[in-house]
Design a protein around this motif. Structure first.
Motif, PDB file in Angstrom:
ATOM      1  N   SER A  31      -9.773  16.996  -7.018  1.00  0.00           N
ATOM      2  CA  SER A  31      -8.455  16.600  -7.516  1.00  0.00           C
ATOM      3  C   SER A  31      -8.324  17.033  -8.976  1.00  0.00           C
ATOM      4  O   SER A  31      -9.313  17.382  -9.632  1.00  0.00           O
ATOM      5  CB  SER A  31      -8.291  15.080  -7.420  1.00  0.00           C
ATOM      6  N   VAL A  32      -7.115  16.964  -9.486  1.00  0.00           N
ATOM      7  CA  VAL A  32      -6.879  17.303 -10.890  1.00  0.00           C
ATOM      8  C   VAL A  32      -7.699  16.376 -11.784  1.00  0.00           C
ATOM      9  O   VAL A  32      -8.308  16.822 -12.759  1.00  0.00           O
ATOM     10  CB  VAL A  32      -5.379  17.219 -11.234  1.00  0.00           C
ATOM     11  N   GLN A  66      -2.019  10.720  -0.657  1.00  0.00           N
ATOM     12  CA  GLN A  66      -1.892  10.668  -2.119  1.00  0.00           C
ATOM     13  C   GLN A  66      -2.809  11.653  -2.827  1.00  0.00           C
ATOM     14  O   GLN A  66      -2.698  11.860  -4.021  1.00  0.00           O
ATOM     15  CB  GLN A  66      -2.192   9.238  -2.618  1.00  0.00           C
ATOM     16  N   TRP A  67      -3.730  12.237  -2.093  1.00  0.00           N
ATOM     17  CA  TRP A  67      -4.700  13.145  -2.687  1.00  0.00           C
ATOM     18  C   TRP A  67      -4.176  14.563  -2.643  1.00  0.00           C
ATOM     19  O   TRP A  67      -3.742  15.048  -1.598  1.00  0.00           O
ATOM     20  CB  TRP A  67      -6.034  13.023  -1.936  1.00  0.00           C
ATOM     21  N   ARG A  68      -4.200  15.251  -3.774  1.00  0.00           N
ATOM     22  CA  ARG A  68      -3.742  16.647  -3.851  1.00  0.00           C
ATOM     23  C   ARG A  68      -4.923  17.527  -4.244  1.00  0.00           C
ATOM     24  O   ARG A  68      -5.098  17.831  -5.420  1.00  0.00           O
ATOM     25  CB  ARG A  68      -2.604  16.775  -4.857  1.00  0.00           C
TER      26      ARG A  68
END
Length: 116
Positions: A31-32, A66-68
């Motif tokens: 993730s970021v 919700q995870w990118r």
């Protein structure tokens, strides 16, 4: 690879932060927030680096609830490797010719050493 794509890839690779991000993504998605952890910079700054990498085709971003996650896309790196390979062959050939020349010089020397 078109020259403008090669330029974009090299520009993206020119920054050490972006190279570090790619190195991290080589071990799997992140993730970021995970990518930002080792850097003393804001999330928006990391996001800007990710946008550069994404425009160069070096990463992709997905969406899972919700995870990118960000993923490494190695295709452009292969294109860079192929481009650099031509120059590696050039240097290998140059060094081989230099080695041949040095061996030739050594065989021309007298057993006592070089003549004065």
């Amino acid at each position: 690879m078109p020259p403008d794509q090669l330029d974009t890839t090299f520009a993206a690779l020119a920054d050490p932060t972006r190279r570090a991000i790619l190195a991290r993504l080589a071990s799997g998605e992140a993730s970021v927030n995970e990518l930002a952890q080792p850097f003393a910079m804001s999330l928006p700054a990391v996001s800007k680096h990710l946008k550069v990498l994404e425009r160069a085709g070096l990463i992709s971003r997905g969406r899972e609830a919700q995870w990118r996650p960000c993923r490494l896309e190695a295709g452009p790196l292969k294109d860079v490797s192929d481009w650099v390979e031509n120059y590696r062959r050039f240097w290998d050939d140059s060094f081989d010719r230099l080695g041949d020349y040095l061996r030739e010089l050594q065989t021309k020397e007298k057993p006592d050493g070089p003549s004065n």
